[in-house]
Structure formats: C-alpha cells, structure tokens
Design an enzyme around this catalytic site. Structure first.
Site, mmCIF file in Angstrom:
data_model
loop_
_atom_site.group_PDB
_atom_site.id
_atom_site.type_symbol
_atom_site.label_atom_id
_atom_site.label_comp_id
_atom_site.label_asym_id
_atom_site.label_seq_id
_atom_site.Cartn_x
_atom_site.Cartn_y
_atom_site.Cartn_z
ATOM 1 N N CYS A 54 0.816 -1.174 0.146
ATOM 2 C CA CYS A 54 0.199 0.178 0.266
ATOM 3 C C CYS A 54 0.707 1.322 -0.136
ATOM 4 C CB CYS A 54 -1.203 -0.063 1.082
ATOM 5 S SG CYS A 54 -1.720 1.422 1.535
ATOM 6 N N CYS B 235 -4.969 1.007 -8.300
ATOM 7 C CA CYS B 235 -5.322 2.062 -10.079
ATOM 8 C C CYS B 235 -5.528 1.200 -11.202
ATOM 9 C CB CYS B 235 -5.340 2.944 -9.572
ATOM 10 S SG CYS B 235 -5.725 4.236 -10.467
ATOM 11 N N CYS C 135 -3.442 4.605 -12.938
ATOM 12 C CA CYS C 135 -2.464 4.740 -12.593
ATOM 13 C C CYS C 135 -1.634 3.968 -11.937
ATOM 14 C CB CYS C 135 -2.337 6.260 -11.820
ATOM 15 S SG CYS C 135 -2.970 6.586 -10.209
ATOM 16 N N HIS D 23 -7.601 3.530 1.800
ATOM 17 C CA HIS D 23 -6.837 4.643 1.715
ATOM 18 C C HIS D 23 -7.155 3.688 -0.459
ATOM 19 C CE1 HIS D 23 -3.804 3.490 4.752
ATOM 20 N NE2 HIS D 23 -5.117 4.167 5.136
ATOM 21 N N CYS E 280 -22.461 -66.889 -15.633
ATOM 22 C CA CYS E 280 -22.860 -65.675 -15.252
ATOM 23 C C CYS E 280 -22.867 -65.692 -13.636
ATOM 24 C CB CYS E 280 -23.897 -66.309 -15.163
ATOM 25 S SG CYS E 280 -24.474 -68.265 -13.995
ATOM 26 N N HIS F 102 -26.662 -71.628 -11.052
ATOM 27 C CA HIS F 102 -26.893 -70.357 -11.640
ATOM 28 C C HIS F 102 -26.844 -69.016 -11.496
ATOM 29 C CE1 HIS F 102 -27.985 -68.296 -15.153
ATOM 30 N NE2 HIS F 102 -28.393 -67.174 -14.964
#
Lengths: 95, 525
Positions: free
Chosen positions: B46, B59, B62, B72, B187, B479
C-alpha cells in the site's frame, strides 16, 4: 514499520517470489473444500443475499458478514497443516 | 450488483486498454513467471500504509497500490477521480461510482485467459526452484490446470444445435439397465458386473471419465470397466457381450479361467483386487502403504475390521485393524454351530427382535460375527502382559464402515468331508443400521451401557440395500442372478441377457448370497 511488520513483509516477499504463496493458496483451497468449509460459506452467503435482497447486496456486505464466520470455522487440522508447510518453507529458505 | 454491467468502464476502454489490463493481471495479480513474481513481491504494498495485506487494490488509471480495508484506495479514487481499481488477490474490478465489484464481459474474458496462462507457467517454473516436496494432492509439476466451470464454445453450441436429440433422465427411465450374454457358465461374472454397474459412486466415477490410464499395455481392467459403463449407459437395449472383460479376467486372475462355473464371491474379490491394483498406477502419487491407497475402489469398498484379543488372566487387550472388502457370515446349518450367539447364551434384544424363534436374520448373523469367542485351551496366545501363553477371547467389530458394504452368506461348505450348499433362508432388511456392530458401540457396552438405543439423528451407520446376488441350484450345477435397484424403489432381476421388473417382495424373499448395501448419507471426512 516496526520490526514484526518488516519481518512479515520479508516472509511475504519470499513466499511470493518463489511461487510458494500460490501453491499454499491452492493447498488451502483444496483442504477447505474437502472438509466442507466452502459449502458452509456458500450457504452463509446465500443467507446474507436473502437478507439484503439480490438487487441491493454488494460484495462488501458479504465480506463484512462472512469474514468473521469464515475465520472461526476453519478446522484446526487445516491450520496445523498450513503452518507446518510454511515452517518447512522458512527452514528451507533461512538466510 | 446490476447484471447489466457498469457504464463507468467505458471511460477506461480507450486506446490500448486491453493490453494494459493484461499487463496489470500478468504483473500484479496472477504473476506466472519468476520475474513478475519478484516484481510483485517488491512493489505490491500500500502506497499509504505499506501493508501487503488488507485487500490490496491497484488503480486502473495510474500506478498506485493501496489497501481496501483501510479505505486508502478509496481516498485515491476520490482525490484523483480514478474510478476503477482491481483487487490484486482475486482480480475483481471495483467501480467507485457503483460502489461494488462489476462484471464486464470483455474484462472477465481477459481475466480468465491471464489466470489460465499464469497457472500453466507456474507449472513449469517450479521445476527450477529448490522446492522438492510438492504437496501430494497437487500435480507434482506445480499447481496444475485451474478448475473452471464448463461453458460451451461456439463450436460446441453448434454441435448441440445440430444434434437436438437429448437423453432425459426421468424418474422411471431405465437407462443403465442392460443384459449380459452368457459366454459359457459366465453368469458368475455377469451377476457381479450387474451389481458393480449399479453402484452409484462407481458409476459416477466412470461416467465422469475420472480414470486416467498410465498402463502401457492394453490390459488395464479399469479401462475395460470404463468401457463397460459406457456400454451400459449408452441407451442400447440389446444385451452386451462382455468377451473383452472375460479375457482380461482370465489374464489377471488365472484361478478363475476356464469354462467351469466359478464362485461369484471369489470373482468379486478378484475383480476388486485387480481394479485396485490397476487404479494405483494412475494416481500420480504412488501409495506408500498398499493398505491405504486412495483409489476409487478403496474409497468405496474398503472398511476396517477391528479384532480384539483379550487375555483371560490379565485382561489386557491386543487390538489389530485389518482392511476388508466384504464380510463373510456363517449360517445356521453349517458344521460350525450357530446358536448360541455367545458363551453363556445371553439373550440380547436388538431393534425389538429376539432370536429364539423364526427365521434367521442378517442381524443374527452379524451378531454372531461380532460375538466374543473363547479361543479354547488348544489355542492359547502369547500375552504381552503376562509374558506367557494364556487362554483368551477374541472379538470382531467394525472400526470403519465402507461406503458400500458387501455381505457374503457362506452358503458353500467345503470341509474335509462335506461339499454342500446351505439353503437356509436368511431374511435381510431393505435398510440396515450397523451401529450395534461398531467398535465404538462395543466400547460403550463395556462401560456399562447395555441398552443400545439407536440414535435417530446419527446417520453415519445407516445403509440401504441396492443389489442382491442369488444362486440357484446345487454346488455342482447352479446359476447366478442379480436383483438391482434403480432410482429409489424400482427393482429389476438380471438373469444374464434377460432383464425383468421385480417387486421388493421378490427381492426380500430370495435366498440371498451376496448382499450389497450402500451408505445412506455421505459426509465429509
């Protein structure tokens, strides 16, 4: 900036430079999704949106309401793991 | 948050704005290369308070970084009349006039592309760092591909428009049901395939293409399963001929090869084993412990069986936990006595039923399975507490329940003298609560809480029946058929190539050989 803040900034710089920050973020993201935290947060957000109304709610509203809950709900195991990773990184890059 | 977008961006969208925006993303939001990362680390603080936290924004008009939390960036916006800023953490664009984040289509597109690019770069860049232990969950080369929700491309939209036929899954559609041709006493394989293709989690895994094969040869059973699922959910109604599956089974499980009738249970275990082994290869990371791999088979089928051996002299308990894919249950009528369920013959009343009369139930079999058993004087174990051989009791309980629990009723007796089939009817429920058989329940019983009241709010141990494999006939010639469940309460009988509708009564009245139960509620770990 006091000493602690300077230390924090240095650590952050190192983490960012090496790309470790991004990796840790992704690890955290994965962990928080896995443990259901993300879903919990999603549900909370829906609540806030319902409260404020879809047309009027802003991102800021959500941030203000959700942030404290989110911080509180992170499981200890996740915190532990991330801390371990950061510690390991710092020991590796100690200078 | 108007969905129509923000009119204030138009002031920004002039000259070379796209390139400028890209640069901002590349340098300060998603820094992919080592040099952009270095620059970001140095400069992203910052300009007013020096913090690197507190939701830094840049920004858009700029070169100015400021934090959001201390307002800020707001001050800057006001004083310079620069109304747009970008969040350096997430890339969102904030409009100070609208006082919210805005979503401009063109800007979103740029953001998406830049993020993807940065991720890809992160992937290759990390090979140059000293970071040698990547997190096991992530791509070993870096972060990997960023997940983004699927949105159809123009070409895909065209395809969808040209192919207007849609398959809609209604509540009574039968997609997923398909017969299997019997290739000569196969099966035993068909009945298991039917059960597996109707296991919801397994189906979801394969239908969402989650298997990435790394086997060099063509003999990956997981790939073949994937193909099988495609066949079953293709909508074709003619029976499928599983010759490739049969061939792979013969290749990987030699003991099941040949045209004789085999045991369906043996096939199930062999199939799960081969799938588990082939799955391990495609996890990117190799499992360190073969018992704790994270493949889909382990995630769905593996449970933990706890065995407690208690020394009768010093009462020390030695505990082991073994993984299991199925629970094999002895039946009354076999050469080992079934009743009484425990030494001393305690009568236990569970879920309102008592065992003195009536048909044997699945609960009876499970109670017998988890009863404490005297190991006898001929089977003394070495007690680490007493340092000598002592008599002991052994008890099995469930430590960890799998998502899909398979119960195997031991109907085929192969003792030294007899080879026969036990046809005792065992009644099994549609819904099952495994709580009484858990290791944790046993501990509370030992602490004096004898009456196990089933907690209606604890959903962890509740199961629903979804497949039943039956054997008709004798040991020599028999089966196999399967009942499977679709949607909530529709049952079908799968008899090789013939699929018929079945009633719940048909299912519950059947003899039952393999019972497949699915957890009702899936929770996060």
């Amino acid at each position: 900036m006091n000493k602690e803040a300077r230390l924090k900034a240095t650590i952050n710089q190192k983490l960012t430079e090496t790309g470790e920050r991004e990796r840790l973020k992704e690890l955290l993201r994965a962990k928080l999704t896995e443990c259901g935290w993300k879903d919990q947060m999603k549900a909370q957000c829906k609540e806030v949106i319902k409260e404020k109304g879809l047309e009027h709610v802003t991102v800021e509203d959500l941030v203000v309401e959700i942030t404290p809950k989110g911080r509180a709900l992170v499981p200890d195991s996740v915190k532990k793991e991330l801390l371990q990773r950061i510690r390991a990184f710092l020991t590796q890059h100690a200078s | 948050m108007s969905p129509a977008g923000c009119p204030h961006v138009n002031g920004f969208k002039v000259d070379n704005w796209k390139q400028n925006l890209r640069l901002i993303y590349q340098c300060f939001v998603w820094s992919g290369s080592a040099e952009t990362r270095k620059r970001k680390a140095k400069s992203c603080i910052c300009h007013m308070c020096g913090t690197h936290l507190n939701r830094l924004h840049s920004c858009l008009y700029c070169v100015f970084f400021a934090c959001f939390a201390k307002k800020h960036i707001h001050e800057h916006a006001k004083s310079k009349r620069h109304n747009l800023a970008i969040d350096l953490l997430y890339g969102g664009i904030y409009c100070f006039m609208c006082q919210d984040y805005i979503y401009d289509k063109e800007m979103e597109q740029i953001a998406k592309e830049e993020q993807r690019k940065a991720w890809k770069m992160q992937g290759t860049a990390t090979q140059n760092t000293t970071h040698d232990k990547p997190p096991s969950e992530l791509n070993p080369n870096g972060i990997g591909e960023k997940y983004s929700t699927w949105e159809p491309t123009k070409k895909e939209l065209e395809l969808l428009r040209h192919n207007p036929k849609r398959r809609r899954i209604t509540s009574n559609c039968t997609i997923g049901l398909r017969g299997l041709i019997n290739l000569g006493n196969t099966c035993f394989m068909n009945c298991i395939v039917q059960a597996l293709t109707h296991t919801p989690l397994l189906r979801d895994f394969f239908l969402s293409d989650r298997h990435k094969c790394e086997m060099q040869s063509n003999s990956c059973l997981v790939c073949e399963m994937s193909q099988l699922f495609q066949e079953f959910y293709s909508g074709h109604r003619s029976p499928h001929v599983p010759f490739r599956l049969l061939h792979l089974v013969w290749t990987h499980a030699r003991h099941l090869a040949g045209y004789e009738q085999q045991d369906a249970h043996e096939f199930l275990i062999a199939a799960l084993d081969v799938l588990h082994r082939h799955c391990k290869d495609d996890n990117g990371k190799k499992a360190n412990n073969p018992n704790h791999c994270n493949c889909i088979i382990d995630q769905i089928f593996t449970g933990g069986l706890q065995s407690d051996v208690t020394c009768q002299v010093c009462h020390g308990v030695s505990t082991t936990i073994d993984p299991f894919w199925d629970i094999s249950l002895d039946l009354p009528g076999s050469s080992t006595p079934f009743w009484p369920l425990s030494p001393g013959g305690e009568v236990s009343v569970l879920n309102g039923e008592s065992h003195s009369t009536g048909a044997t139930t699945l609960m009876d079999c499970l109670r017998r399975f988890t009863r404490p058993e005297h190991l006898g004087s001929s089977a003394k174990i070495k007690c680490s507490g007493c340092h000598s051989y002592q008599e002991s009791t052994k008890q099995l309980t469930m430590k960890k329940l799998p998502i899909v629990a398979c119960f195997h009723l031991k109907r085929f007796e192969h003792s030294a003298k007899l080879r026969r089939k036990i046809t005792t009817y065992v009644s099994f429920p549609l819904e099952l609560d495994m709580t009484p058989f858990m290791a944790s329940s046993k501990e509370s019983r030992m602490n004096g809480q004898y009456q196990q009241t089933v907690d209606p709010f604890n959903n962890d141990n509740k199961y629903s029946l979804f497949a039943v494999v039956n054997h008709q006939g004798t040991l020599e010639s028999g089966h196999y058929t399967t009942f499977i469940r679709q949607h909530k309460d529709q049952w079908f009988k799968c008899d090789d190539a013939i699929i018929t509708k079945a009633s719940i009564k048909d299912v519950l009245d059947s003899e039952g050989y393999l019972l497949f139960y699915h957890k009702q509620f899936l929770e996060y770990e």
